[in-house]
Design a protein around this motif. Sequence first.
Motif, mmCIF file in Angstrom:
data_model
loop_
_atom_site.group_PDB
_atom_site.id
_atom_site.type_symbol
_atom_site.label_atom_id
_atom_site.label_comp_id
_atom_site.label_asym_id
_atom_site.label_seq_id
_atom_site.Cartn_x
_atom_site.Cartn_y
_atom_site.Cartn_z
ATOM 1 N N VAL A 353 45.176 20.580 21.063
ATOM 2 C CA VAL A 353 46.199 20.509 20.351
ATOM 3 C C VAL A 353 46.237 20.055 19.069
ATOM 4 C CG1 VAL A 353 47.936 19.050 21.230
ATOM 5 C CG2 VAL A 353 46.134 19.039 22.518
ATOM 6 N N ILE A 365 50.963 21.027 28.048
ATOM 7 C CA ILE A 365 50.065 19.660 28.560
ATOM 8 C C ILE A 365 50.751 18.910 30.078
ATOM 9 C CG2 ILE A 365 48.290 17.449 28.376
ATOM 10 C CD1 ILE A 365 49.150 17.720 25.256
ATOM 11 N N ASP A 367 49.824 16.551 32.235
ATOM 12 C CA ASP A 367 48.969 15.184 32.728
ATOM 13 C C ASP A 367 49.342 14.174 33.625
ATOM 14 O OD1 ASP A 367 47.770 13.094 31.901
ATOM 15 O OD2 ASP A 367 48.907 12.592 30.171
ATOM 16 N N ILE A 384 54.670 17.640 27.848
ATOM 17 C CA ILE A 384 53.719 16.993 27.908
ATOM 18 C C ILE A 384 54.536 16.809 29.627
ATOM 19 C CG2 ILE A 384 52.669 14.364 28.412
ATOM 20 C CD1 ILE A 384 52.288 14.503 25.466
#
Length: 739
Positions: A353, A365, A367, A384
């Motif tokens: 990152v 990302i 997650d 994210i």
Amino acid sequence: MELIDSLTSGAGVGGLVLTVLAVLVVMANQGGKGGTADFNRSIEAGAAALGGGVARYLSGRDLAAAPRSEATWWRGGAPPPDDRRTETPVAALGAEDASTSAVEHRSAGPVLGSLRPLRVVGGAVAGVWRVLRIWHRWPRAARSAVRLAPLPLAWGVWRDGGATVGVLGVLAALVALAALTGRSGLGWWTVDPVWSDGQVYGPGIWEAARQVLRVEETEPRSRWLAVPDDMKAEGARIVLRLPVRWVGGPEGVAAIERIVDARAPGEWDALWHRTKREHFVEWTRRPAPKRRPVLPEFVPWKSTGDPYAVFFGRAVEGDEIVDAIIQTQTATPHWGVAGDTGSGKSTVLYIPVVNGRQNGELIDILDTKRNSLRQAEGASGVRIHKTVRDCISAFGEFLASMMAAEAAMEKGADPALKSMLVSRTLVIDELPTLFKLAYCWWRYGLKGKGAPPFADWLGIILLQGRSSNHRVVIGTQQFANAFFGGTMERAQIGTRINVGQTDRVSWGVAFGQSTPMLGYPTDIKGRGAFSDKRKHPDADHLWVREVQPCYITPDVPQLLAACPPAPQWFDLGAIAPWITPEVLAEVDEAAAVLNFLPGGKFGPEPAMQTATPLGEEPSATGSELARHSDIPAPTEGVAVRVAAEGGVRIRGQEDDELPDIYSLAEAYERGIVPWKPVTMRSYLKRGEERGIARPEGITDGQTSYFTEAELTAWVAAWKAWEPKDRAAAKMKEETAGSE
């Protein structure tokens, strides 16, 4: 000769006189039996024997043909192996001698105390006798001096008998004093025998090697074997001559090497010479292993300045500690890190990152754990995605961006689109968990039929991402083929890293079954092993090195804040501007992504700007971005979520409520099914044969998962069928019996 050598311990002129007499007797007997020629030959042979005997006598050598020790001119010799006179009693082998002599360690009573002088004298005499008995172990110079002593003594007596007797008396007194005060007498002094390594280990090596080489027992060891006096000395070698007639072969060579391994202290490397004029094998001391470098427990972050070279940490290569650099411009540019939960693999994912943002890349990302990479939240250029719907949408958009970037770089493409291109990196934390949740969402949330395309998307990205500067970094529990779509796709993970404790199966999946495991400490956070597809320089397997990843977590917010700002469209959550409607249609036809993109049937709401970041002009509205992507514009009144930083509100949609799913092992532990997984799988197969539909469930490529309702319904159907099966079987038996 042995009799002559033993008389007077081989000393004095007596041995010489007897030798001369024996030779004369032999010559006289031979002279009367043959002719002149035979007599002459016997005279010559006798003279040669006499000359040889005299030479051996004067030089201090043994008069017997076979040497009885290893004595040299200046050095005393060790006894031959298995010498009965010098061996330790069997019962005492290996036991420490706790008591040396009664004189030193025993308290004598009144009677024994009065006899102590006699005991000392007796011990002194016994000591002198022991010294004379080991005459064959005396240095040859001492033996030669004793043998020649009668000549100067005779001359001394002839010239001055009184003085000679006085000298002999002094010498005898010195010998008596030494014997009385020595170890056998009062024990005031002692001389410990000096055993060299050649004397200790040479006989044992030779006696065993001689039998393998089929050398006669009478052959002297010094001709065939050389063992150094100090095996620990620099350049020490063991050399064994090989008979030219010895065939050897693998078994013989192995037998010789085993002898040295078992009978010589330390570790030795053998080098065979059988193509030269003389055949021999030599052993040299194996160098002590160099101390393995110790990695630090903390490695600070540093930038390489190269977008395609990621500084990962410090690694051990041979005897050095070097920088671990991940090259992403290779034929296999993607990389990943594997490890159990809590091993630190999510922390490692901060590295790509920060490296990507420092070089102008855009980071997505995925997650599903929602808080693994929270230090990067709100930073420009980092998106994210936490819900399954958002993750799958970002996954599909990344695929469309990759294929659109390839189209924009084609010859004759629109230069304006090519100028917009930006390198992108997709970071997937917990890939197996993402796929498990995604399949559950597809099967139970969306009520989808058949297999969803998610695994195929990953395979396409892994195979084609390099040419368009779209790279993937994956966090996973294991590098199993099932998570990547197949062997070919998994092979694109060029650099593989395992952190924390790794079992044999996971190690073999990552680096190959033939690659030996590293014994790195697992109690150090993040410590692991990595390979970048290079072969080991000394073996035919992957070169796996111990590595300590850099710990960058506390510095992530500051490092990301110092990076250049990302394009506005990315921070607003919009799709890439180079994804044209034409390319999007092609991508959807090939990979079925349109329904999962923002605004699609299964995707989240498209991005819509409701606030202007400080210092920037208002950009395209959500409706305009939607028209650009040929996606319906959002409706008013949809709930919005606020980004952690930046003052930008982005529309979103939370996941549908999904049921809990269980593997067969988990279902058995929770009491949902009454049978263990092995039995349950057997019953599922038998149930299909008997018309009981198998629960559909989902799979992540390795394990099947089912809801509680599916398993409960199947168990009920199975139990309802069992009485019918038993009744049918009983009826069949009764019918067969009546017939």
